[in-house]
Design a protein around this motif. Structure first.
Motif, short mmCIF file in Angstrom:
data_model
loop_
_atom_site.label_atom_id
_atom_site.label_comp_id
_atom_site.label_asym_id
_atom_site.label_seq_id
_atom_site.Cartn_x
_atom_site.Cartn_y
_atom_site.Cartn_z
N LEU A 68 0.83 -1.21 0.00
CA LEU A 68 0.00 0.00 0.00
C LEU A 68 0.86 1.26 0.00
CD1 LEU A 68 -3.01 -0.04 2.44
CD2 LEU A 68 -2.98 0.29 -0.01
N SER A 69 1.95 1.17 0.73
CA SER A 69 2.82 2.36 0.81
C SER A 69 3.57 2.59 -0.48
CB SER A 69 3.79 2.24 1.96
OG SER A 69 3.05 2.25 3.15
N GLY A 70 3.59 1.60 -1.34
CA GLY A 70 3.90 1.94 -2.72
C GLY A 70 5.21 1.61 -3.35
N ALA A 71 6.31 2.23 -2.93
CA ALA A 71 7.50 2.23 -3.77
C ALA A 71 7.96 0.82 -4.11
CB ALA A 71 8.62 2.94 -3.03
N PRO A 72 8.03 0.47 -5.41
CA PRO A 72 8.49 -0.86 -5.78
C PRO A 72 9.97 -1.04 -5.48
CG PRO A 72 8.00 0.43 -7.75
CD PRO A 72 7.70 1.30 -6.57
N GLY A 73 10.38 -2.26 -5.12
CA GLY A 73 11.79 -2.53 -4.85
C GLY A 73 12.50 -2.82 -6.16
N ALA A 74 12.94 -4.08 -6.34
CA ALA A 74 13.58 -4.45 -7.60
C ALA A 74 12.56 -4.26 -8.71
CB ALA A 74 13.99 -5.91 -7.52
N LEU A 75 13.02 -3.96 -9.90
CA LEU A 75 12.07 -3.65 -10.95
C LEU A 75 11.77 -4.87 -11.79
CD1 LEU A 75 13.52 -0.16 -11.81
CD2 LEU A 75 11.57 -0.70 -10.39
N ALA A 356 -3.33 4.76 3.88
CA ALA A 356 -4.26 5.15 2.82
C ALA A 356 -3.99 6.55 2.30
CB ALA A 356 -5.69 5.07 3.35
N THR A 357 -3.25 7.36 3.04
CA THR A 357 -3.11 8.77 2.66
C THR A 357 -1.68 9.16 2.27
OG1 THR A 357 -2.82 9.36 4.99
CG2 THR A 357 -5.04 9.59 4.09
N ARG A 358 -0.84 8.17 2.02
CA ARG A 358 0.55 8.56 1.67
C ARG A 358 0.69 9.09 0.25
NH1 ARG A 358 1.97 10.51 5.89
NH2 ARG A 358 -0.17 10.05 6.46
N GLY A 359 -0.40 9.14 -0.50
CA GLY A 359 -0.31 9.66 -1.87
C GLY A 359 0.13 8.55 -2.81
N VAL A 360 -0.14 8.72 -4.07
CA VAL A 360 0.29 7.75 -5.08
C VAL A 360 0.99 8.52 -6.17
CG1 VAL A 360 -1.62 6.13 -4.61
CG2 VAL A 360 -1.92 7.92 -6.34
N ALA A 361 1.79 7.83 -6.98
CA ALA A 361 2.45 8.51 -8.09
C ALA A 361 1.37 8.90 -9.10
CB ALA A 361 3.46 7.55 -8.73
N ALA A 362 1.22 10.18 -9.31
CA ALA A 362 0.11 10.65 -10.17
C ALA A 362 0.46 12.00 -10.78
CB ALA A 362 -1.17 10.78 -9.33
N ASP A 363 -0.31 12.40 -11.79
CA ASP A 363 -0.04 13.70 -12.43
C ASP A 363 -0.84 14.82 -11.76
OD1 ASP A 363 -2.55 13.03 -13.37
OD2 ASP A 363 -2.14 13.54 -15.46
N TYR A 388 -8.53 14.77 10.30
CA TYR A 388 -7.22 14.09 10.24
C TYR A 388 -6.24 14.95 9.45
CZ TYR A 388 -3.69 10.64 8.87
OH TYR A 388 -2.51 9.97 8.65
N TRP A 389 -5.03 15.08 10.00
CA TRP A 389 -3.96 15.84 9.31
C TRP A 389 -2.87 14.86 8.88
CZ3 TRP A 389 -4.13 21.08 8.28
CH2 TRP A 389 -5.23 21.74 8.82
N PRO A 390 -2.85 14.49 7.57
CA PRO A 390 -1.94 13.44 7.13
C PRO A 390 -0.46 13.76 7.35
CG PRO A 390 -3.50 14.01 5.37
CD PRO A 390 -3.71 14.98 6.50
N GLN A 391 -0.07 15.04 7.14
CA GLN A 391 1.38 15.36 7.26
C GLN A 391 1.87 15.09 8.67
OE1 GLN A 391 -1.16 17.35 6.55
NE2 GLN A 391 -0.60 19.06 5.20
N ALA A 392 1.03 15.42 9.66
CA ALA A 392 1.44 15.23 11.06
C ALA A 392 0.97 13.88 11.58
CB ALA A 392 0.83 16.34 11.92
N HIS A 393 0.17 13.19 10.78
CA HIS A 393 -0.48 11.95 11.20
C HIS A 393 -1.12 12.14 12.59
CE1 HIS A 393 -1.58 7.84 11.17
NE2 HIS A 393 -0.77 7.47 12.14
N GLY A 450 -12.13 8.17 -3.80
CA GLY A 450 -12.27 6.74 -4.09
C GLY A 450 -10.97 5.99 -3.86
N LEU A 451 -9.86 6.61 -4.25
CA LEU A 451 -8.54 5.98 -4.06
C LEU A 451 -8.24 5.77 -2.58
CD1 LEU A 451 -6.06 7.86 -6.42
CD2 LEU A 451 -6.12 5.38 -6.09
N ILE A 452 -8.46 6.82 -1.79
CA ILE A 452 -8.17 6.70 -0.35
C ILE A 452 -9.16 5.73 0.28
CG2 ILE A 452 -7.90 7.92 1.86
CD1 ILE A 452 -7.04 10.39 0.29
N GLY A 453 -10.41 5.79 -0.17
CA GLY A 453 -11.40 4.83 0.33
C GLY A 453 -10.98 3.40 0.01
N GLY A 454 -10.55 3.17 -1.22
CA GLY A 454 -10.11 1.83 -1.62
C GLY A 454 -8.89 1.37 -0.84
#
Ligand SMILES: Cc1cc2nc3c(=O)[nH]c(=O)nc-3n(C[C@H](O)[C@H](O)[C@H](O)COP(=O)(O)O)c2cc1C
Length: 515
Positions: A68-75, A356-363, A388-393, A450-454
């Motif tokens: 969920l937190s996202g960043a892929p390791g090996a490609l 859920a709120t760490r953001g995703v790679a997006a335009d 809720y304040w995501p930056q300060a969690h 919807g993304l954060i809900g999902g």
């Protein structure tokens, strides 16, 4: 050049206000469900040959919260098996249920309003191992692809999205929605659902890509008519919503062949369909008409950061691992139908909110929606209303007290809101978002909700408890959280808690009230 209406933001405002739910509108609505014309849940091209997808899928090893937190390791390499896994874990059939009358219902990997599954998925393949370059439609019903065009069309999508990297991505997933599948039940309000439901599906897709170590990012700016034309859809009935380039970028594709019109035969969804002009008007008025407009739109001035208040309540540190992998999480996911009145822990809530709120790679920048909570039963947290304040969690306490009755009432008088441990309301400052992004900002804000809900669903099921999306009484949600939420609009709701199924012997009273 045709004229874009994106800047005429009265269209989004008008749509939003006209499709708001209130207790009056819901009682006066008079819409009945005509079961004889319930739309078929699959788009079927009877004349196109079927390419079966492999059913032996790579495992999504690794912890679900890490995915969920996202960043892929090996490609990883984008093989046909990896593509099949991406499609299965985001849009595939994961459960079947037979009802007493004998009807068999197929449930999919991601939740969808009313189980109507209007979201369709296409694949623009250029360099997928074991799949010829082309444009394909994915059918979850028989887990197959059907080829709409042969050849490498990645340059066409790259130009339409003013995004050259798409020409080097091995594949791009194109997400669309068929209006009638959703409007059959929800009428014009269904336009909001296109973005909530594509958002929950994209939450699964992006997490699956991360679990497969495949780079993936979300592209929301493109010339709509060109992408619609590329996949050969009827723009009066279906619309392209988002693009997701997937895989390690390679050499850019050669110039695309000419994109001739195609109109493959499709089995009609039902014997008659109803048109909702309000919905089509907003889609047209939030469309971008040429690549220059796409580039300018993408570089809109970001929203100014909100001034963080002092005295936030700090949540327990979020878990980094849940102990369940993503495939098991997705296979176990099902919207909770009844919550037990037992608490979730502060750490469990914290982990959902954080991941859920760490953001995703997006335009587009994350942070278009604000999360407001009603806490009914969370260990260590006073019951009450929070922001809720995501930056300060951290959580800003707005009012302390028992608000179960109001939570159920605000969620369209549904018991799920009353029974849940915590209710997350997504609100957005549309008066600031629309001037920056035009009507398309309305798409973005609903999509982010919807993304954060999902992702909240995934965070809950990864940790072994439950969630559901919900709809709501628009202006009453804003009033409840005001004066803090003054001027904002309510966009979506997700509820969290433990299912009665997992807590034997519990039944709960239903007491929904306005105050
Ligand atoms: C955006 C969204 C809104 C939803 N709204 C409601 C709702 O108002 N009431 C409800 O009981 N379920 C709601 N649901 C749950 C859906 O009914 C559920 O996802 C669908 O029936 C598919 O079942 P599953 O999630 O168990 O796979 C919602 C789901 C989503 C994604």
């Amino acid at each position: 050049m045709s004229q874009s209406e994106n800047r005429d933001i009265r269209v989004a405002r008008h749509y939003h206000d006209r499709t708001a739910h209130s207790s009056w509108s819901v009682r006066q609505g008079g819409h009945y469900l005509d079961w004889d014309v319930k739309p078929f849940l699959y788009k079927v091209y009877p004349d196109l040959p079927v390419i079966q997808l492999p059913r032996e899928l790579p495992s999504l090893a690794g912890d679900a919260l890490e995915a969920l937190s996202g960043a892929p390791g090996a490609l990883g390499d984008l093989t046909l098996e990896a593509l099949a896994a991406l499609l299965f874990f985001s849009a595939g059939i994961t459960r079947k249920k037979t009802y007493p009358g004998g009807e068999e219902m197929h449930f999919r990997a991601a939740p969808s309003t009313g189980a109507l599954y209007q979201t369709e998925v296409y694949v623009l393949a250029g360099a997928v191992r074991d799949l010829a370059a082309g444009v394909y439609h994915f059918c979850p019903g028989d887990f197959s692809l059907r080829r709409l065009r042969g050849g490498d069309f990645r340059q066409e999508a790259a130009q339409a999205a003013a995004d050259p990297a798409i020409a080097g991505a091995p594949a791009t997933v194109i997400v669309t929605a068929i209006y009638w599948r959703n409007t059959w039940k929800y009428q014009a309000r269904g336009y909001r659902h296109l973005f909530w439901d594509s958002g929950t599906m994209l939450a699964n897709l992006l997490a699956t890509a991360a679990a497969l170590s495949l780079p993936a990012r979300l592209v929301t700016g493109f010339v709509d008519s060109r992408i619609n034309h590329l996949v050969g859809l009827d723009p009066d009935k279906e619309a392209s919503l988002e693009l997701v380039p997937v895989g390690v970028e390679g050499a850019p594709a050669s110039p695309a062949p000419s994109v001739e019109p195609i109109a493959p035969r499709i089995i009609p969804l039902s014997s008659s369909e109803q048109d909702y002009p309000l919905l089509r008007e907003l889609h047209a008025a939030s469309s971008l008409v040429d690549p220059d407009e796409v580039s300018q739109w993408r570089f809109a001035t970001p929203l100014p950061g909100r001034g963080m208040p002092s005295g936030l309540l700090h949540l327990p540190g979020p878990r980094t691992r849940a102990g369940r992998d993503l495939s098991e999480t997705i296979l176990r996911r099902a919207s909770t139908r009844q919550f037990a009145h037992v608490p979730i822990s502060g750490e469990e809530l914290s982990s959902v909110l954080f991941h859920a709120t760490r953001g995703v790679a997006a335009d587009f920048p994350s942070g278009l929606v604000d999360l407001y909570l009603i806490v009914n039963a969370v260990d260590g947290l006073p019951s009450g209303a929070y922001c809720y304040w995501p930056q300060a969690h951290g959580l800003e306490l707005l009012k302390e007290g028992e608000f179960r009755g109001q939570a159920g009432y605000l969620c369209l008088e549904q018991a799920l809101g009353f029974d849940a441990s915590s209710v997350i309301f997504f609100l957005a400052d549309l008066p600031s978002i629309l001037p920056r992004y035009g009507n398309r900002g309305y798409r973005l804000a609903n999509l982010e909700a919807g993304l954060i809900g999902g992702r909240s669903y995934l965070g809950a099921y990864a940790q072994g408890f439950g969630a559901s999306g919900l709809t709501f009484y628009d202006s009453e949600v804003v009033s409840f959280f005001s004066p803090h939420a003054e001027g904002k609009d309510a966009l979506f709701v997700t509820v969290l808690g433990r299912s009665v199924k997992g807590v034997p012997g519990t039944t709960v009273p239903i007491q929904i009230s306005k105050s």
